[in-house]
Design a protein around this motif. Sequence first.
Motif, PDB file in Angstrom:
ATOM      1  N   ALA A   1       1.838   9.367 -10.129  1.00  0.00           N
ATOM      2  CA  ALA A   1       0.937   9.334 -11.279  1.00  0.00           C
ATOM      3  C   ALA A   1       0.252  10.689 -11.457  1.00  0.00           C
ATOM      4  CB  ALA A   1      -0.103   8.237 -11.093  1.00  0.00           C
ATOM      5  N   THR A   2      -0.043  11.382 -10.358  1.00  0.00           N
ATOM      6  CA  THR A   2      -0.701  12.679 -10.503  1.00  0.00           C
ATOM      7  C   THR A   2       0.198  13.674 -11.201  1.00  0.00           C
ATOM      8  OG1 THR A   2      -0.016  13.100  -8.264  1.00  0.00           O
ATOM      9  CG2 THR A   2      -2.325  12.567  -8.587  1.00  0.00           C
ATOM     10  N   THR A   3       1.501  13.569 -10.926  1.00  0.00           N
ATOM     11  CA  THR A   3       2.396  14.497 -11.596  1.00  0.00           C
ATOM     12  C   THR A   3       2.615  14.088 -13.050  1.00  0.00           C
ATOM     13  OG1 THR A   3       4.329  13.251 -10.916  1.00  0.00           O
ATOM     14  CG2 THR A   3       3.615  15.018  -9.450  1.00  0.00           C
ATOM     15  N   ARG A   4       2.211  12.860 -13.377  1.00  0.00           N
ATOM     16  CA  ARG A   4       2.409  12.402 -14.754  1.00  0.00           C
ATOM     17  C   ARG A   4       1.122  12.447 -15.557  1.00  0.00           C
ATOM     18  NH1 ARG A   4       5.435   6.813 -14.419  1.00  0.00           N
ATOM     19  NH2 ARG A   4       5.492   6.974 -16.678  1.00  0.00           N
ATOM     20  N   GLU A   5       0.103  13.011 -14.957  1.00  0.00           N
ATOM     21  CA  GLU A   5      -1.191  13.009 -15.623  1.00  0.00           C
ATOM     22  C   GLU A   5      -1.105  13.543 -17.044  1.00  0.00           C
ATOM     23  OE1 GLU A   5      -3.931  15.068 -13.234  1.00  0.00           O
ATOM     24  OE2 GLU A   5      -4.556  13.253 -12.193  1.00  0.00           O
ATOM     25  N   LYS A   6      -0.345  14.632 -17.176  1.00  0.00           N
ATOM     26  CA  LYS A   6      -0.240  15.251 -18.497  1.00  0.00           C
ATOM     27  C   LYS A   6       0.384  14.312 -19.502  1.00  0.00           C
ATOM     28  CE  LYS A   6      -0.277  20.152 -18.670  1.00  0.00           C
ATOM     29  NZ  LYS A   6       0.538  21.330 -18.940  1.00  0.00           N
ATOM     30  N   GLU A   7       1.413  13.647 -19.026  1.00  0.00           N
ATOM     31  CA  GLU A   7       2.112  12.714 -19.907  1.00  0.00           C
ATOM     32  C   GLU A   7       1.136  11.666 -20.422  1.00  0.00           C
ATOM     33  OE1 GLU A   7       5.176  10.440 -17.974  1.00  0.00           O
ATOM     34  OE2 GLU A   7       4.944   8.883 -19.498  1.00  0.00           O
TER      35      GLU A   7
ATOM     36  N   PRO B   1      -3.217   2.593  -8.842  1.00  0.00           N
ATOM     37  CA  PRO B   1      -2.934   3.902  -9.454  1.00  0.00           C
ATOM     38  C   PRO B   1      -3.100   3.868 -10.971  1.00  0.00           C
ATOM     39  CG  PRO B   1      -0.957   2.985  -8.441  1.00  0.00           C
ATOM     40  CD  PRO B   1      -2.059   2.049  -8.150  1.00  0.00           C
ATOM     41  N   ALA B   2      -2.806   2.731 -11.574  1.00  0.00           N
ATOM     42  CA  ALA B   2      -2.914   2.653 -13.027  1.00  0.00           C
ATOM     43  C   ALA B   2      -4.361   2.844 -13.458  1.00  0.00           C
ATOM     44  CB  ALA B   2      -2.392   1.308 -13.517  1.00  0.00           C
ATOM     45  N   LEU B   3      -5.259   2.166 -12.762  1.00  0.00           N
ATOM     46  CA  LEU B   3      -6.671   2.300 -13.095  1.00  0.00           C
ATOM     47  C   LEU B   3      -7.119   3.730 -12.891  1.00  0.00           C
ATOM     48  CD1 LEU B   3      -8.245  -0.943 -11.674  1.00  0.00           C
ATOM     49  CD2 LEU B   3      -8.133  -0.199 -14.053  1.00  0.00           C
ATOM     50  N   GLN B   4      -6.706   4.292 -11.773  1.00  0.00           N
ATOM     51  CA  GLN B   4      -7.138   5.640 -11.455  1.00  0.00           C
ATOM     52  C   GLN B   4      -6.665   6.653 -12.491  1.00  0.00           C
ATOM     53  OE1 GLN B   4      -6.819   6.619  -7.443  1.00  0.00           O
ATOM     54  NE2 GLN B   4      -7.441   8.735  -7.712  1.00  0.00           N
TER      55      GLN B   4
ATOM     56  N   SER C   1       0.832  -1.196   0.000  1.00  0.00           N
ATOM     57  CA  SER C   1       0.000   0.000   0.000  1.00  0.00           C
ATOM     58  C   SER C   1       0.873   1.256   0.000  1.00  0.00           C
ATOM     59  CB  SER C   1      -0.976  -0.009   1.178  1.00  0.00           C
ATOM     60  OG  SER C   1      -0.291  -0.200   2.371  1.00  0.00           O
ATOM     61  N   ASN C   2       2.040   1.143   0.647  1.00  0.00           N
ATOM     62  CA  ASN C   2       2.968   2.274   0.606  1.00  0.00           C
ATOM     63  C   ASN C   2       3.386   2.592  -0.816  1.00  0.00           C
ATOM     64  OD1 ASN C   2       3.044   2.717   3.283  1.00  0.00           O
ATOM     65  ND2 ASN C   2       4.932   1.601   3.653  1.00  0.00           N
ATOM     66  N   VAL C   3       3.799   1.554  -1.520  1.00  0.00           N
ATOM     67  CA  VAL C   3       4.279   1.780  -2.879  1.00  0.00           C
ATOM     68  C   VAL C   3       3.125   2.240  -3.768  1.00  0.00           C
ATOM     69  CG1 VAL C   3       5.431   0.737  -4.849  1.00  0.00           C
ATOM     70  CG2 VAL C   3       6.149   0.156  -2.560  1.00  0.00           C
ATOM     71  N   ALA C   4       1.940   1.691  -3.489  1.00  0.00           N
ATOM     72  CA  ALA C   4       0.767   2.153  -4.241  1.00  0.00           C
ATOM     73  C   ALA C   4       0.571   3.649  -4.044  1.00  0.00           C
ATOM     74  CB  ALA C   4      -0.469   1.393  -3.794  1.00  0.00           C
ATOM     75  N   ASN C   5       0.714   4.084  -2.801  1.00  0.00           N
ATOM     76  CA  ASN C   5       0.576   5.517  -2.524  1.00  0.00           C
ATOM     77  C   ASN C   5       1.642   6.336  -3.224  1.00  0.00           C
ATOM     78  OD1 ASN C   5      -1.718   5.834  -1.033  1.00  0.00           O
ATOM     79  ND2 ASN C   5      -0.733   5.284   0.890  1.00  0.00           N
ATOM     80  N   LEU C   6       2.865   5.815  -3.182  1.00  0.00           N
ATOM     81  CA  LEU C   6       3.964   6.513  -3.861  1.00  0.00           C
ATOM     82  C   LEU C   6       3.679   6.627  -5.355  1.00  0.00           C
ATOM     83  CD1 LEU C   6       7.159   5.004  -2.220  1.00  0.00           C
ATOM     84  CD2 LEU C   6       6.467   7.385  -2.201  1.00  0.00           C
ATOM     85  N   MET C   7       3.210   5.529  -5.932  1.00  0.00           N
ATOM     86  CA  MET C   7       2.943   5.529  -7.364  1.00  0.00           C
ATOM     87  C   MET C   7       1.803   6.469  -7.703  1.00  0.00           C
ATOM     88  SD  MET C   7       3.515   1.764  -8.861  1.00  0.00           S
ATOM     89  CE  MET C   7       3.891   2.225 -10.536  1.00  0.00           C
ATOM     90  N   LEU C   8       0.829   6.501  -6.814  1.00  0.00           N
ATOM     91  CA  LEU C   8      -0.311   7.381  -7.017  1.00  0.00           C
ATOM     92  C   LEU C   8       0.153   8.833  -7.004  1.00  0.00           C
ATOM     93  CD1 LEU C   8      -3.226   6.694  -7.410  1.00  0.00           C
ATOM     94  CD2 LEU C   8      -3.628   7.155  -5.004  1.00  0.00           C
ATOM     95  N   ALA C   9       1.018   9.122  -6.023  1.00  0.00           N
ATOM     96  CA  ALA C   9       1.542  10.484  -5.924  1.00  0.00           C
ATOM     97  C   ALA C   9       2.284  10.846  -7.202  1.00  0.00           C
ATOM     98  CB  ALA C   9       2.473  10.594  -4.720  1.00  0.00           C
TER      99      ALA C   9
END
Lengths: 116, 891
Positions: free
Chosen positions: B380-386, B470-473, B370-378
């Motif tokens: 992923a938000t900065t990569r939204e544009k990409e 995070p990928a789904l989100q 869940s930690n890594v999921a949170n990290l990836m989510l964080a």
Amino acid sequence: MDTKRSDVLQGTLDLMILKTLHALGSLHGFGIARRIEQVSRDVLQLNEGTVYTSLLRLQQQGWIAAEWGTSENNRKAKFYSITKRGQKQLDLETKNWERISGVIGRVLRLEGEKES
Amino acid sequence: MSTQRESKLRASTAKLRGFLRGRRHDGEFDDEIQEHLQSLAERFVAQGMTREEAAAAARRQFGNVTLLREDRRDLQTLLFFDTLWHDLRYALRTLWKNQGFAAVSIATLGLGIGAATAIFSVIDNVLLAPFPYRDSGRLVFARIHNTQQSEKDGRQGYTPTEFLEIAETNHVFDGITAAAEDLVLYKHGEGTEQLYGAHVTPGTFEFFGMPALHGRVLQPTDYEPGAPPVFVMRYKTWIERFNGDLSILNSTFELNGIRRTLVGIMPPRFGWYDADVWFPKKPTRSGEGFAESPEIWFLLGRLKPETTSQQAQADLTVIANRLARIHPQDFPEHFTIQVRKLGDTVVGRFQATLYTVLGAVGLLLLIACSNVANLMLARATTREKEFALRAVLGAGRMRLLRLLMVEGLVLAMGGAMLGIFLAWGGLKLLVAAMPQNLIPTESVIELNGPVLTFTLCIAVLTALMFGLAPALQSSRRDLNDPLRGSGKGTSGGTEGGWLRDAVVMAEVALSLTLLIGAGLLMRSFVALRGVHLGLRADHVFQALLPLPADRYKTTEQVSKFIRPLLARIQTLPGVVEAAVSSDFPPFGLPESKIDVAGRTHQEEWQTLFQQVSGQYFRVLRIEFKKGREFSDAEISDARKVAVVNDTFARKYLPNEDPVGRRVRLAMLDTQAGARRESWFEIIGVVADVRNRGLEVPIEPQVWLPYTIGATGAQALMVRTLQDPATIMNAVRRDVWAVDSGVALAFPSTLEERISERLYAGPRFGFVLMAIFGCIGTILVTVGVYSVMAYSTTQKTHEIGIRMALGAEGADVLGMVVKKGLRVVAGGMALGLAFSLTLGKLIETQFVGVATYDPLTLAATTLLLTMTAAIACWIPARKAARVDPLVALRYE
């Protein structure tokens, strides 16, 4: 799009190439493109490159065979010819095509009669 | 239909062929295209175009060559793998660019996977597949269980007749073997050593399906009457006693007075019956009952495939009932046959511990995920544009999902590699700390095939777990939203925010529970170490002297050996004092009813007793409160004198001077060779010495001279000035000098022995909990950090506005830290409540420390709060440094 020229459906192109090879025997890609151009009397819009995709597909199905040879102007070229299996497929497809085009033709005629 | 499937199949095989062949044919194809283009161009030139115009027209007519090439590749090869490779390279590149993120993720996963791998390999090697034997899962032993006794009681040994009856008439085993123990005295040129031997029935080695490492196993001819005596040796014994010297193979050894030839050495993991040496022996029928039986056989059967324990129980009960009619005295009135799996005896209690630990480790792994999921989510938000850009350019949703999954997989594999490394190191630590008597001797705890497969599965599973969310989100988002620019309000991503908070809370709660458990176990361990034994165990060498029964029948014979031996040892350099005793402290003493002269009592009085030589109290530095120790004359004359402990004096002779009083031990009256007059005069009182282990109160105890009735084995204890282990060889020489037929068995130091018996279990629990507590804390730190980092990134815009409106950096810092600590505090409350409830359940494991021990609770809570504060502070500081202008422009 040019209104006078129609796009060629993928399956249709396969059928045309098979028929061409059946009629003319061994032929290279350029020759096939010329033949289709000639037969269709410029009605069909053809990106000639797609002929090669089609050739590859037919080859993978084992309906045509390819071998290297020399073209009329003494250049190295790949010559394609129809196989026995391709012959059978051509018969099958031809029948199919005739049946479907017959049905579609009838339907279209029906519609036309109504309009007039 | 079938032709369609056929053609699809042909296309697929062509693709596979192309994939395997690689790109070899691309060049050929390019030639073909060039030819075509040239021919077209020539035609156009012939029609009157210039060369350039013709070339362009040709290309126009031919169409997009690149697209064509891609189409072809799609037809010719497995595009999935092609792009997968592409994704993999891309993932590696992006992770390399975000080294901090990658390092934290891999470390987090590595800890989780490593802990899981280590514990799983212990479980695999100890519980799942501890035995290297053929079909070891079907090996069972049978126990005659008296239904009136507790669950674990029962007879596991059988007379030869019983064994043969079971072996010949059962319907449930497709193989059966048995072993009878034999203490072996191995006599060689210098003296005698003790080995643990087992007689085994014909076919034993075939039964286990293990060939010898060197030489051969026992064969049918070895069992023939008049066959030359032979034996097979265990690997461990060969290495430890004979330094792995291969030349001893086929040489003869004098074992229990019989010259036997060593014909084979078994592989390391063969340890049937835990014996050092195996002898061939064929059980023969006799009319004798259990009590008179020449040897007692422990039998092991291999259940036929598809046969259940219940079926075996039923079948064996029929046989046992028949046997019980012949020798009714050998069977309890009401009994059942219990069929148990091999290994059940050894690991029974340990099993629960291990599965509990596996559960805890599973939770740790979940936290890591869940930690890594949170990290990836964080991230992923900065990569939204990409991602939006990729989607706009035509990347399918599956393609985006896969890209993220591949990234996750790369991280998981990195984590797995680190995890395997950590597990490898951790296992060494675990094995060193593990109480050896709790695991089967055959099991070797190591990383092996199944364990590594398990790790790999775990890695893939974790990648799926933390990668998919995070990928789904991020792939679900509306493409326009992130591209539209400043689409971000103050409350970006609050949906799912509570879930992240809950996860952190659970993490904090769990890791606090682990920490408190570790703290309590540590305190309890320290308390245990602090328990005063009443004796000084340091600088004491100890060993057992098993005296051969045939030559040491009487007390006189025993003391004729002991007296000169003690005198010799006494003169060794560095030896302060030497003594013998009937038992080793601080357990295993026999108990007797006791009467004290001049005192009457209603209830039965009990005391523990021990027979010792005169210097015993001095060797162990046991303090005298009153009176004196045994004199040499009292020992050698076997006078009826006794020393009692403080508890004895307080309990049975309160407010009186015990010295001079007389006591009678009922046990000594009933013993073989009874002394008619067994009243002993108390000559001294010593301070209490632990005599029932560390956790149970001290019981009354009496010491008597060993000479009043010593038989059997004697415990030797020697106090030295130097490291006690160093005198072992000198002592052994002295033993052999007095009687070369006596072995010095189990030599070690008293400290080691006590540590092994008393401290190994608690130490293991404490080490295990401490490790997991530490891992938990690290994971919580990462967890709090990742959540805070995520939420502050989300709030950059909001923070910018606040700062533009006049908020100071310190305000922002406070705001972020406060929010983080609120979540942490919730988790702490939960963890405290949880561990207090849990503590009640495992209270018995703690000694000298309460489950609500304030010091432990305060220390662990403080530790966790501090780490959590640091974890909050890092993203908070970053947020506080935000330039309002940049933040407002931040999209």
